[in-house]
Design a protein around this motif. Structure first.
Motif, PDB file in Angstrom:
ATOM      1  N   GLN A 251      -1.515  -1.145  13.568  1.00  0.00           N
ATOM      2  CA  GLN A 251      -0.368  -2.106  11.779  1.00  0.00           C
ATOM      3  C   GLN A 251       1.066  -1.582  12.447  1.00  0.00           C
ATOM      4  O   GLN A 251       1.577  -2.372  12.426  1.00  0.00           O
ATOM      5  N   ALA A 268       8.152  -7.358   3.410  1.00  0.00           N
ATOM      6  CA  ALA A 268       7.137  -6.925   2.543  1.00  0.00           C
ATOM      7  C   ALA A 268       5.691  -6.836   3.937  1.00  0.00           C
ATOM      8  O   ALA A 268       4.585  -6.800   3.584  1.00  0.00           O
ATOM      9  N   HIS A 269       6.070  -7.542   4.885  1.00  0.00           N
ATOM     10  CA  HIS A 269       4.826  -6.608   6.038  1.00  0.00           C
ATOM     11  C   HIS A 269       4.913  -5.516   6.031  1.00  0.00           C
ATOM     12  O   HIS A 269       4.236  -4.403   5.500  1.00  0.00           O
ATOM     13  N   GLN A 272       2.904  -3.765   3.414  1.00  0.00           N
ATOM     14  CA  GLN A 272       1.377  -4.370   3.956  1.00  0.00           C
ATOM     15  C   GLN A 272       0.885  -3.627   4.547  1.00  0.00           C
ATOM     16  O   GLN A 272      -0.055  -2.556   4.169  1.00  0.00           O
ATOM     17  N   CYS A 273       1.915  -2.904   5.195  1.00  0.00           N
ATOM     18  CA  CYS A 273       1.296  -2.268   6.317  1.00  0.00           C
ATOM     19  C   CYS A 273       1.187   0.089   5.446  1.00  0.00           C
ATOM     20  O   CYS A 273       0.403   0.278   5.757  1.00  0.00           O
ATOM     21  N   HIS A 274       2.138   0.259   4.538  1.00  0.00           N
ATOM     22  CA  HIS A 274       1.826   0.892   3.327  1.00  0.00           C
ATOM     23  C   HIS A 274       0.794   0.905   2.828  1.00  0.00           C
ATOM     24  O   HIS A 274      -0.028   2.335   2.883  1.00  0.00           O
ATOM     25  N   HIS A 275       0.721   0.193   2.526  1.00  0.00           N
ATOM     26  CA  HIS A 275      -0.656   0.458   1.418  1.00  0.00           C
ATOM     27  C   HIS A 275      -1.538   0.117   2.414  1.00  0.00           C
ATOM     28  O   HIS A 275      -2.896   0.751   1.877  1.00  0.00           O
ATOM     29  N   ALA A 276      -1.704  -0.639   3.506  1.00  0.00           N
ATOM     30  CA  ALA A 276      -2.934  -0.626   4.164  1.00  0.00           C
ATOM     31  C   ALA A 276      -3.387   1.382   4.374  1.00  0.00           C
ATOM     32  O   ALA A 276      -4.258   1.360   4.888  1.00  0.00           O
TER      33      ALA A 276
END
Length: 304
Positions: A251, A268-269, A272-276
């Motif tokens: 990630q 945004a990227h 997205q990494c945070h949510h993953a």
């Protein structure tokens, strides 16, 4: 923290009298605590606690970290003074153990800053030792010279004892257990090698972003992702095993491959990494501690 850093530089030029030394240690401690707070409030910060959300954690919040920060404020001054007094590693270790006890009491038994107690504590001791020997580490604009001097001080004075500290008799902490199981390094090994993740990874990433004119906030984001991509994080290994560690590195590398914060949609990227990572309950706490240490080195060598 500009005011504290300017005062630190001024006090560093003062004679070695008791009042000047108390002020120096106090300002060093304030900068160290400020760097831990800077790490806490950074966002997006994959899987980690911030004032926005609790990341992958159910046992701690930003308030837990604030309680820990308050409990540690005297520790950094004491270990800086121990460095000035040329204390042996056994004395620094005792101060660290006492600080851990204070942290645990303040947080109700939650480990918020164990790695930071070790890495930032050793840096504060090295800062103090450099002050006692009249070695300037505030060498802006040539900050590389100051960071090299600080790292050399850490290794020359306590390197041998730190190397011995990587071979503990018992495996009490989660980090030590994971390091043994996966044959990986942790905070102890980092310090024994002179904090290479800080000096060779986090700090250069931060300085590249600053040199590109993107500011300190984005520099901290880039430094965090660089550390995540590099560090074999025992916090992640404990929670997610080898596959979890691989996920964090992938990630982070994906974020860096698009150019990090230079990308127009970096936020945004990063989110997205945070949510993953939250989805897999992964938290790169080791990288977060090393980010705070990176911020400390940058602060004391840059004088801003």
């Amino acid at each position: 923290m500009p005011g504290a850093q300017a005062l630190l530089a001024a006090v560093a030029c003062a004679p070695l009298d008791p009042r000047a030394l108390r002020r120096f240690c106090g300002e060093t401690a304030r900068i160290a605590v400020g760097c831990l707070h800077t790490e806490l409030v950074l966002y997006p910060k994959p899987g980690l606690v911030s004032p926005v959300d609790n990341g992958s954690h159910v046992d701690m919040t930003a308030l837990t970290f604030m309680r820990s920060l308050f409990a540690l404020r005297h520790y950094f001054a004491r270990i800086c003074r121990a460095g000035i007094d040329d204390a042996p590693f056994s004395s620094l270790k005792r101060l660290g153990i006492e600080a851990e006890a204070c942290m645990m009491k303040a947080t109700g038994g939650v480990n918020t800053h164990r790695g930071a107690i070790f890495s930032l504590g050793m840096l504060c001791a090295a800062i103090g030792r450099a002050r006692a020997q009249g070695i300037s580490i505030d060498t802006a604009p040539d900050t590389a010279l100051g960071s090299d001097r600080l790292r050399a001080m850490l290794l020359i004075r306590w390197g041998e004892e730190l190397a011995g500290h990587t071979r503990p008799v018992g495996l009490r902490s989660h980090g030590l257990q994971v390091a043994a199981a996966h044959a990986t390094s942790g905070a102890r090994e980092e310090a024994a090698l002179g904090l290479p993740s800080v000096f060779d990874v986090g700090l250069p990433a931060m300085q590249r972003t600053l040199a590109a004119g993107r500011g300190m906030h984005l520099a901290r984001i880039d430094a965090l992702f660089a550390l995540m991509a590099h560090v074999s994080d025992t916090n992640v290994l404990y929670r997610g095993g080898a596959q979890g560690a691989l996920t964090v590195k992938q990630q982070a590398k994906s974020f860096l491959d698009i150019g990090g914060t230079a990308h127009p949609h970096w936020h945004a990227h990063a989110l997205q990494c945070h949510h993953a990572l939250v989805g897999q309950k992964l938290s790169p706490g080791g990288a977060a501690d090393l980010l705070a240490a990176t911020c400390l080195v940058h602060a004391v060598t840059n004088g801003t």
